[in-house]
Enzyme design. Structure first.
Site, mmCIF file in Angstrom:
data_model
loop_
_atom_site.group_PDB
_atom_site.id
_atom_site.type_symbol
_atom_site.label_atom_id
_atom_site.label_comp_id
_atom_site.label_asym_id
_atom_site.label_seq_id
_atom_site.Cartn_x
_atom_site.Cartn_y
_atom_site.Cartn_z
ATOM 1 N N ASP A 74 -6.510 -33.818 -7.911
ATOM 2 C CA ASP A 74 -5.103 -34.227 -7.823
ATOM 3 C C ASP A 74 -4.711 -34.094 -6.361
ATOM 4 O O ASP A 74 -4.605 -32.976 -5.849
ATOM 5 C CB ASP A 74 -4.206 -33.304 -8.656
ATOM 6 C CG ASP A 74 -4.455 -33.445 -10.158
ATOM 7 O OD1 ASP A 74 -5.116 -34.422 -10.567
ATOM 8 O OD2 ASP A 74 -4.008 -32.571 -10.914
ATOM 9 N N ASP A 103 -2.726 -37.349 -23.234
ATOM 10 C CA ASP A 103 -2.381 -35.943 -23.047
ATOM 11 C C ASP A 103 -2.236 -35.303 -24.426
ATOM 12 O O ASP A 103 -1.540 -35.831 -25.295
ATOM 13 C CB ASP A 103 -1.046 -35.807 -22.305
ATOM 14 C CG ASP A 103 -1.189 -36.169 -20.833
ATOM 15 O OD1 ASP A 103 -2.331 -36.311 -20.364
ATOM 16 O OD2 ASP A 103 -0.149 -36.314 -20.165
#
Lengths: 256, 198
Positions: free
Chosen positions: A130, A11
């Site tokens: 997701d 990330d």
């Protein structure tokens, strides 16, 4: 034989990695390129960078990230985060990313998959999903969420995966929102539902807590690749240990 | 000086960076004259065979490549750059290739997922300077749907299994080409590029 892949995910916010603290021999644990090179040396098959910079500041950070990684990284890498349209995607690919991952933009405007797949090739278009198990009355389904998991779409994740592939997605990056962060293992049922629905590689993500979880999702849900963050960033296991464990379980892996 | 041929097909940047990484002096060019001045030539590429040949022809690169190869200059083909070396392809209709090697290009004859994407092993079929330091059975990174079927068995350098056995590298004299991407295959890929550059 085609090997299964292990993919660490980094990330990145404002050009800096926000997790990833275990490598002691690198100068700057916040530098995505330096961390990525360390993972390459350890045997990572691919890398995924997710740019989580606040959206209003993002546009240029993601292109810059692709450019810097392309200078120093000699394994395939995917960049995701905040690309809205064909022109954003073109810039990131042109800067040297091998693949881009799109999620919210693809659900908001599915045509972007067709256009980009035709223009740049299916092999570089990854659709990230997701998904979360939701129930309305008796009925249960996995629903794709957007905007970092904050907004539901009302759709069915399996249907959406199938549509995304028909439109030209070359790969599905599937994250179980229920399993993510639990370290209890990947969501086998969800992953299996998606691998059975589509004819492109599926990368399983969310929930890896130990090395048996990696084996399980490949053997039981037919995942083509496993993505993990915490278990590698915090040094619970090295990539090499993970690969040796999977190979010992009879899974074809790239071992140098 | 190594010249990477730019004919508008795919990302050349990673090939350029990887060659720089192994210490080569590199230029990316579409100029046939620059090709003639190069010590070595790389023909990379991603995309459709027909478009690639049309672009090479439009830029006067077909004759330049053939001339330089005939004169003995080392040529390295990568992915689509391997396919283009052969006589013809059935990719979206029938197309003529450069014809530097006998044989043709066909869709991967497998019922497995196409494109074939990911790390797969090579089985080395003959000795090559380019594969110095590469253990037999090493894995390299592939992204392709088509494969070459050489007309001359002795041109086969490596084979790979993916639902069938296909030819993953060829070599004849000063011509060598790989179906996989050395520039995306970590340290072993860089070893091949270093062998080519030196």
């Amino acid at each position: 034989m085609l090997c299964k892949r292990i993919i660490p995910c980094l990330d990145v916010r404002n050009g800096r990695v926000v997790k990833g603290i275990r490598f002691v021999n690198i100068r700057d644990a916040g530098d995505p390129v330096e961390l990525a090179s360390a993972y390459d040396l350890e045997g990572a098959d691919e890398l995924v960078f997710l740019d989580i910079t606040a959206s209003h500041e993002r546009r240029d950070t993601v292109v810059d990230l692709a450019r810097r990684c392309a200078e120093e990284l000699f394994i395939p890498f995917t960049i995701g985060g905040g690309m809205r349209d064909e022109s954003d995607i073109r810039k990131v690919l042109k800067a040297g990313a091998d693949k881009i991952a799109i999620n919210s933009a693809a659900l908001a405007n599915p045509d972007v998959i067709n256009r980009c797949s035709r223009r740049f090739g299916a092999q570089c278009i990854v659709v990230a999903i997701d998904a979360k198990l939701v129930s309305s009355g008796e009925e249960k389904k996995w629903e794709p969420f957007v905007h970092g998991g904050r907004t539901g779409t009302g759709r069915d994740a399996v249907e959406w995966a199938r549509e995304a592939v028909e439109r030209g997605a070359g790969e599905i990056l599937l994250t179980s929102m229920d399993a993510d962060g639990t370290q209890d293992g990947y969501d086998i049922n969800l992953t299996r539902a998606i691998t059975q629905a589509v004819g492109v590689p599926v990368i399983a993500s969310g929930g890896a807590g130990n090395l048996d979880h990696l084996v399980e999702v490949v053997k039981e849900a037919d995942a083509d690749a496993v993505l993990a963050a915490s278990i590698f960033h915090y040094g619970t296991y090295t990539i090499r240990e993970a690969k040796e464990h999977m190979a010992a379980a009879g899974i074809p892996m790239r071992l140098k | 000086m190594i010249v990477i041929i730019d004919y508008g097909m795919g990302n050349l940047r990673s090939v350029e960076k990887a060659l720089e990484k192994v210490g080569a002096e590199v230029a990316v060019s579409r100029d046939p004259d620059e090709l003639r001045r190069a010590d070595r030539i790389v023909l990379p590429g991603v995309g459709a065979f027909g478009d690639a040949m049309a672009n090479l022809e439009k830029r006067g690169l077909v004759e330049a490549i053939k001339g330089e190869v005939a004169a003995g200059k080392p040529l390295l083909g990568i992915c689509l750059g391997l396919d283009l070396l052969f006589e013809e392809s059935d990719e979206h209709g029938r197309h003529q290739g450069l014809g530097l090697l006998p044989g043709r290009v066909e869709l991967l004859p497998t019922n497995l997922k196409i494109p074939h994407i990911g790390w797969n092993q090579i089985n080395i079929r003959k000795e090559s300077r380019l594969l110095a330091g590469i253990p037999d059975g090493s894995a390299f990174y592939f992204v392709h749907s088509y494969v070459v079927v050489p007309g001359e068995e002795s041109d086969i350098l490596c084979e790979t299994e993916y639902g069938c056995t296909f030819v993953s590298a060829v070599e004849r004299g000063n011509i060598a080409a790989f179906q996989f991407h050395p520039e995306k295959s970590s340290s072993l890929g860089l070893t091949i590029l270093r062998n080519f550059a030196s």
